[in-house]
Design a protein around this motif. Sequence first.
Motif, PDB file in Angstrom:
ATOM      1  N   UNK A 247       0.934  -1.090   0.016  1.00 31.67           N
ATOM      2  CA  UNK A 247      -0.026   0.166   0.070  1.00 31.67           C
ATOM      3  C   UNK A 247       0.854   1.259  -0.059  1.00 31.67           C
ATOM      4  N   UNK A 248       0.314   2.320  -0.671  1.00 35.78           N
ATOM      5  CA  UNK A 248       1.242   3.596  -0.655  1.00 35.78           C
ATOM      6  C   UNK A 248       1.535   4.092   0.610  1.00 35.78           C
ATOM      7  N   UNK A 249       0.660   3.729   1.692  1.00 34.99           N
ATOM      8  CA  UNK A 249       0.937   4.413   3.023  1.00 34.99           C
ATOM      9  C   UNK A 249       2.299   3.821   3.725  1.00 34.99           C
ATOM     10  N   UNK A 250       2.607   2.721   3.081  1.00 34.09           N
ATOM     11  CA  UNK A 250       3.995   2.067   3.493  1.00 34.09           C
ATOM     12  C   UNK A 250       5.009   2.184   2.521  1.00 34.09           C
ATOM     13  N   UNK A 251       4.844   2.894   1.367  1.00 32.35           N
ATOM     14  CA  UNK A 251       5.870   3.254   0.444  1.00 32.35           C
ATOM     15  C   UNK A 251       5.640   2.709  -0.859  1.00 32.35           C
TER      16      UNK A 251
ATOM     17  N   UNK B 218      -8.879   3.423  11.630  1.00 33.08           N
ATOM     18  CA  UNK B 218      -8.302   4.586  11.205  1.00 33.08           C
ATOM     19  C   UNK B 218      -7.140   4.429  10.336  1.00 33.08           C
ATOM     20  N   UNK B 219      -6.374   3.672  10.675  1.00 33.65           N
ATOM     21  CA  UNK B 219      -5.239   3.040   9.441  1.00 33.65           C
ATOM     22  C   UNK B 219      -5.649   2.762   8.305  1.00 33.65           C
ATOM     23  N   UNK B 220      -6.913   1.756   8.322  1.00 35.48           N
ATOM     24  CA  UNK B 220      -7.611   1.542   7.166  1.00 35.48           C
ATOM     25  C   UNK B 220      -8.005   2.422   6.259  1.00 35.48           C
ATOM     26  N   UNK B 221      -8.682   3.352   6.701  1.00 30.90           N
ATOM     27  CA  UNK B 221      -9.015   4.456   6.129  1.00 30.90           C
ATOM     28  C   UNK B 221      -7.946   5.279   5.379  1.00 30.90           C
TER      29      UNK B 221
ATOM     30  N   UNK C 229      -0.609  -6.478   6.156  1.00 32.26           N
ATOM     31  CA  UNK C 229      -0.592  -6.862   7.514  1.00 32.26           C
ATOM     32  C   UNK C 229      -0.816  -8.317   8.121  1.00 32.26           C
ATOM     33  N   UNK C 230      -0.698  -9.237   7.152  1.00 30.33           N
ATOM     34  CA  UNK C 230      -0.841 -10.685   7.669  1.00 30.33           C
ATOM     35  C   UNK C 230       0.539 -11.056   8.163  1.00 30.33           C
TER      36      UNK C 230
END
Length: 395
Positions: A6-10, A319-322, A394-395
């Motif tokens: 996901x872009x949130x993690x790079x 919150x992190x999901x959103x 996240x798994x």
Amino acid sequence: MGEDIPVLYGGTPVRESVLGYGSQSITETEKEAVVDALDGNYITRGPTVEEFEDRVADMVDVDHAVATTSGTTALHLAGAAAGFESGDEVITTPLTFASTAHVATYNDATPVFADIDPHLRSLDPDAVREQVTDDTEGIVPMHYAGQPADIEGLLEVADEYDLTVIWDACHAFGGSWKGEPIGAQRDMVMFSFHPVKNITTGEGGMVVTDDDDIAERLRRLRSFDMEYESDGHDDEPWYQVTEGLGFNYNFTDIQAALGLAQLDRLEEFKQRRDEIIEQYDAAFADIDGIRTPPEPVNSNPMYHLYAIEVGEGFGCDRKEFVNAMHADNIGVQVHYVPLHYHPYFQEEFGYERGQFPEVEAVYDRLVSLPLHAEMEDSDITDVITAVRQLSAYHQ
Ligand SMILES: Cc1ncc(COP(=O)(O)O)c(C=O)c1O
């Protein structure tokens, strides 16, 4: 495009443009209908409004439909037509848009919140029963996401205590329950035609009912509570007087022309929403920590929202999901911040956090994924990719 991270993690975004959670769908046909309406004799409330009202009344199998300027004004008038007034209590759900509770507040009555059935995410009849007092006059259930509430259970409570029921069906236009259209239930059902809803008229709302007296009150209040009969004033042809405190909540022929053209597409809209839901359900079924919306029982809902719950086992909180979805340009939303968290309801009525445990637990997990008739197949794939990527990370 579409990396595994996901872009949130790079990673890089699943898509370049933002996909909204809801959208209107307007074609040339609707545009032509609106332009034609502008050539008519009425551009305010005229014969096209009546045609739109009659068509909805036929569709939902009731005697009367009264169109208003918005769902919010429909709720105001429904409460007024029910006779709610200062000192009355009206029970509703905190998991809704504020206007649902304004059935009470606009009419100087008190909104009394009751907890929800966490499965349907709408009012729990037993929780409603617990809130009934000698001052209770009505119940305003809301069909969350378009999923019919426990209609039978709630009508039983209403019968037990002789309460007026006003169904907030803003999410549920076009659906049915036990073969009965949503709209056919007593005492009143109301809809919104806001752009993200199942059909749109820009802004717009409607109350439907089988009750002749209620319909008459709704029509009078919508338009200034004006009396046009000139009894005793036959020689004064201009005679018209206001008999009470009415409003100008008139729907217009321009909006009605758009509404009629949208009604022609209702089946198409429902089919597309159903297709998207089917794909989402299949894609998320095996993801730990995601609860997909409940299977319909005895009903054929037209869903306004696809609201999942992100819970334990998913690997990150809501919150992190959103935030992860937004970073990937998937315009998810949360419906709704519970009303007892809002300053207005806290300051005016003394509500506080902690009062409605089922609502609060559901709210902490809720996320609405994009769902609307304008979505392309590639949009659906983008949403699924973004959710699956996040889960895998996240798994
Ligand atoms: C459940 C619910 N009730 C009431 C409303 C108010 O409708 P409107 O925006 O047409 O005033 C909305 C929509 O915004 C809604 O979702």
